[in-house]
Design an enzyme around this catalytic site. Structure first.
Site, short mmCIF file in Angstrom:
data_model
loop_
_atom_site.label_atom_id
_atom_site.label_comp_id
_atom_site.label_asym_id
_atom_site.label_seq_id
_atom_site.Cartn_x
_atom_site.Cartn_y
_atom_site.Cartn_z
N LYS A 13 0.84 -1.22 0.00
CA LYS A 13 0.00 0.00 0.00
C LYS A 13 0.87 1.27 0.00
CE LYS A 13 -2.11 -0.99 3.89
NZ LYS A 13 -1.41 -2.23 4.22
N ARG A 88 -10.15 1.30 8.08
CA ARG A 88 -9.76 -0.06 8.40
C ARG A 88 -10.85 -0.81 9.15
NH1 ARG A 88 -3.88 0.80 8.56
NH2 ARG A 88 -2.97 -1.22 8.92
N ARG A 128 11.78 -5.82 5.06
CA ARG A 128 11.47 -4.40 4.88
C ARG A 128 12.35 -3.55 5.80
NH1 ARG A 128 5.62 -2.08 5.61
NH2 ARG A 128 5.67 -3.37 7.47
N ARG A 161 10.78 -1.74 11.30
CA ARG A 161 9.75 -1.13 12.14
C ARG A 161 9.51 -1.96 13.40
NH1 ARG A 161 4.89 0.26 8.07
NH2 ARG A 161 3.78 -0.90 9.68
N ARG A 172 -1.58 -8.30 13.13
CA ARG A 172 -2.04 -7.35 12.11
C ARG A 172 -2.79 -8.07 10.99
NH1 ARG A 172 3.62 -5.00 11.20
NH2 ARG A 172 2.81 -4.01 9.30
P1 AP5 Z 1 4.85 -1.62 1.97
O1 AP5 Z 1 4.59 -0.73 0.81
O2 AP5 Z 1 5.58 -1.06 3.15
O3 AP5 Z 1 3.48 -2.35 2.44
P2 AP5 Z 1 2.24 -1.77 3.23
O4 AP5 Z 1 1.03 -2.43 2.68
O5 AP5 Z 1 2.26 -0.27 3.25
O6 AP5 Z 1 2.57 -2.39 4.64
P3 AP5 Z 1 2.37 -1.85 6.12
O7 AP5 Z 1 3.03 -2.87 7.00
O8 AP5 Z 1 2.87 -0.43 6.24
O9 AP5 Z 1 0.84 -1.90 6.27
P4 AP5 Z 1 0.03 -1.90 7.58
O10 AP5 Z 1 -1.34 -1.71 7.08
O11 AP5 Z 1 0.27 -3.07 8.45
O12 AP5 Z 1 0.69 -0.68 8.40
P5 AP5 Z 1 0.30 0.86 8.61
O13 AP5 Z 1 1.54 1.64 8.56
O14 AP5 Z 1 -0.85 1.27 7.75
O15 AP5 Z 1 5.64 -2.90 1.42
C1 AP5 Z 1 6.11 -3.89 2.31
C2 AP5 Z 1 7.50 -4.38 1.86
O16 AP5 Z 1 7.37 -5.07 0.61
C3 AP5 Z 1 8.52 -3.26 1.62
O17 AP5 Z 1 9.78 -3.72 2.00
C4 AP5 Z 1 8.47 -3.03 0.10
O18 AP5 Z 1 9.70 -2.55 -0.40
C5 AP5 Z 1 8.15 -4.42 -0.41
N1 AP5 Z 1 7.33 -4.45 -1.60
C6 AP5 Z 1 6.25 -3.66 -1.89
N2 AP5 Z 1 5.72 -4.02 -3.08
C7 AP5 Z 1 6.47 -5.06 -3.54
C8 AP5 Z 1 6.42 -5.86 -4.71
N3 AP5 Z 1 5.48 -5.66 -5.66
N4 AP5 Z 1 7.32 -6.86 -4.85
C9 AP5 Z 1 8.28 -7.08 -3.90
N5 AP5 Z 1 8.39 -6.33 -2.76
C10 AP5 Z 1 7.48 -5.34 -2.59
O19 AP5 Z 1 -0.28 0.81 10.10
C11 AP5 Z 1 0.58 0.51 11.18
C12 AP5 Z 1 -0.24 0.46 12.48
O20 AP5 Z 1 -0.84 1.75 12.74
C13 AP5 Z 1 -1.44 -0.52 12.48
O21 AP5 Z 1 -1.07 -1.83 12.80
C14 AP5 Z 1 -2.34 0.12 13.56
O22 AP5 Z 1 -1.88 -0.16 14.85
C15 AP5 Z 1 -2.15 1.61 13.31
N6 AP5 Z 1 -3.14 2.15 12.35
C16 AP5 Z 1 -2.87 2.72 11.14
N7 AP5 Z 1 -4.01 3.11 10.54
C17 AP5 Z 1 -5.02 2.78 11.39
C18 AP5 Z 1 -6.43 2.92 11.32
N8 AP5 Z 1 -7.05 3.47 10.24
N9 AP5 Z 1 -7.18 2.46 12.37
C19 AP5 Z 1 -6.59 1.93 13.45
N10 AP5 Z 1 -5.25 1.77 13.59
C20 AP5 Z 1 -4.47 2.19 12.56
#
Ligand code: AP5
Length: 214
Positions: A13, A88, A128, A161, A172
Site C-alpha cells: 500500500k 480499516r 522491509r 519497524r 495485524r
Molecule cells: P509496503 O509498501 O511497506 O506495504 P504496506 O502495505 O504499506 O505495509 P504496512 O506494514 O505499512 O501496512 P500496515 O497496514 O500493516 O501498516 P500501517 O503503517 O498502515 O511494502 C512492504 C515491503 O514489501 C517493503 O519492504 C516493500 O519494499 C516491499 N514491496 C512492496 N511491493 C512489492 C512488490 N510488488 N514486490 C516485492 N516487494 C514489494 O499501520 C501501522 C499500524 O498503525 C497498524 O497496525 C495500527 O496499529 C495503526 N493504524 C494505522 N491506521 C489505522 C487505522 N485506520 N485504524 C486503526 N489503527 C491504525
C-alpha cells in the site's frame, strides 16, 4: 480523484500509494505514517498509539476519525487524496462517507484492494526497512538503498519497524481479515471496489493500478 488503498500489512500500500500520489499530484495520506510521526515526536497521540501499534492492534476509531477529519480539511486535499491505511473498520468507512460527500460516498472515490497471499507478505515484511525521518520504504532484496543502510532520499539510517515482529505481524494479519475485509465488501456493494493483483515487480503492480483507475 480520491483513492483508498486497502490491503493486508506488507501488501505494498505505502509503496504504491506514494508513487500514485506523485503521478497524480495529490497528497498521500498514510495513517500509519501519521501515527509513527506522533510516536517519534512523543505527542499525546503518539504516547497512546505506541503500545497499541507495537502489539499489532488497531488504534481506536474515534482517534483515527479525528485525525482524518483534520487532515482532509487541509487545502491540499481539496483537489483529491490517496488514503493509505484508512478506513480499516466499518465504523471508519461510514464516518469517511459522511466526510467525503454523503451516504452514497463521493462520485470521485475509487477503492483499490491489493491482493497478496500471506506467505508473500511474511517474506516482504521480514526484509522491509524504512526511513524513520522521511518514511521512504525499502526491501533488502528487491528495493535496497543504494548505499548500505542509508536512506537514498535523506541520508538517515533505515531501520526495521518495531511492529514488524513475527507476533505483531500475525496480529495485524488477523485484524485485517476480521476488521478490514468487511470494509472491502462495504465498497464492493457500492461498485467502487477494484481488486488488483499485488504480486509481481513493483512497476507491474503499478501498471495494474493505473489500468484499474481508467
Ligand atoms: P509496503 O509498501 O511497506 O506495504 P504496506 O502495505 O504499506 O505495509 P504496512 O506494514 O505499512 O501496512 P500496515 O497496514 O500493516 O501498516 P500501517 O503503517 O498502515 O511494502 C512492504 C515491503 O514489501 C517493503 O519492504 C516493500 O519494499 C516491499 N514491496 C512492496 N511491493 C512489492 C512488490 N510488488 N514486490 C516485492 N516487494 C514489494 O499501520 C501501522 C499500524 O498503525 C497498524 O497496525 C495500527 O496499529 C495503526 N493504524 C494505522 N491506521 C489505522 C487505522 N485506520 N485504524 C486503526 N489503527 C491504525
Amino acid at each position: 480523484m480520491q483513492v483508498i488503498f486497502i490491503g493486508p500489512p506488507g501488501s505494498g500500500k505505502g509503496t504504491q500509494a506514494k508513487r500514485l500520489a506523485s503521478t497524480l499530484g495529490i497528497p498521500h495520506i498514510s495513517t500509519g505514517d501519521i501515527l509513527r510521526e506522533a510516536v517519534a515526536d512523543r505527542t499525546e497521540l503518539g504516547r497512546k498509539a505506541a503500545p497499541i501499534m507495537k502489539e499489532g492492534k488497531l488504534v481506536p476509531d474515534d482517534l483515527m476519525v479525528g485525525i482524518i477529519r483534520d487532515r482532509l480539511a487541509k487545502a491540499d486535499a481539496r483537489k483529491g487524496f490517496i488514503l493509505d491505511g484508512f478506513p480499516r473498520t466499518l465504523v471508519q468507512a461510514e464516518k469517511l462517507d459522511n466526510l467525503v460527500g454523503g451516504g452514497n460516498g463521493s462520485r470521485n472515490l475509487r477503492v483499490l484492494q491489493l491482493l497478496v497471499p500471506d506467505d508473500v507478505i511474511v517474506k516482504r515484511i521480514a526484509l522491509r526497512r524504512s526511513c524513520p525521518e522521511c518514511g521512504a520504504i525499502y526491501h533488502l532484496e528487491t528495493a535496497p538503498p543504494a548505499n548500505d543502510l542509508v536512506c537514498d532520499r535523506c541520508g538517515a539510517e533505515v531501520v526495521a519497524r518495531p511492529d514488524d515482529t513475527e507476533q505483531a505481524v500475525r496480529k495485524r494479519l488477523e485484524s485485517f481479515h476480521r476488521q478490514t475485509l468487511p470494509v472491502a465488501t462495504f465498497y464492493k456493494t457500492k461498485s467502487i471496489l477494484r481488486e488488483v493483483d499485488g504480486v509481481g515487480p513493483v512497476d507491474e503492480v503499478f501498471e495494474r493500478i493505473e489500468r484499474s483507475l481508467q
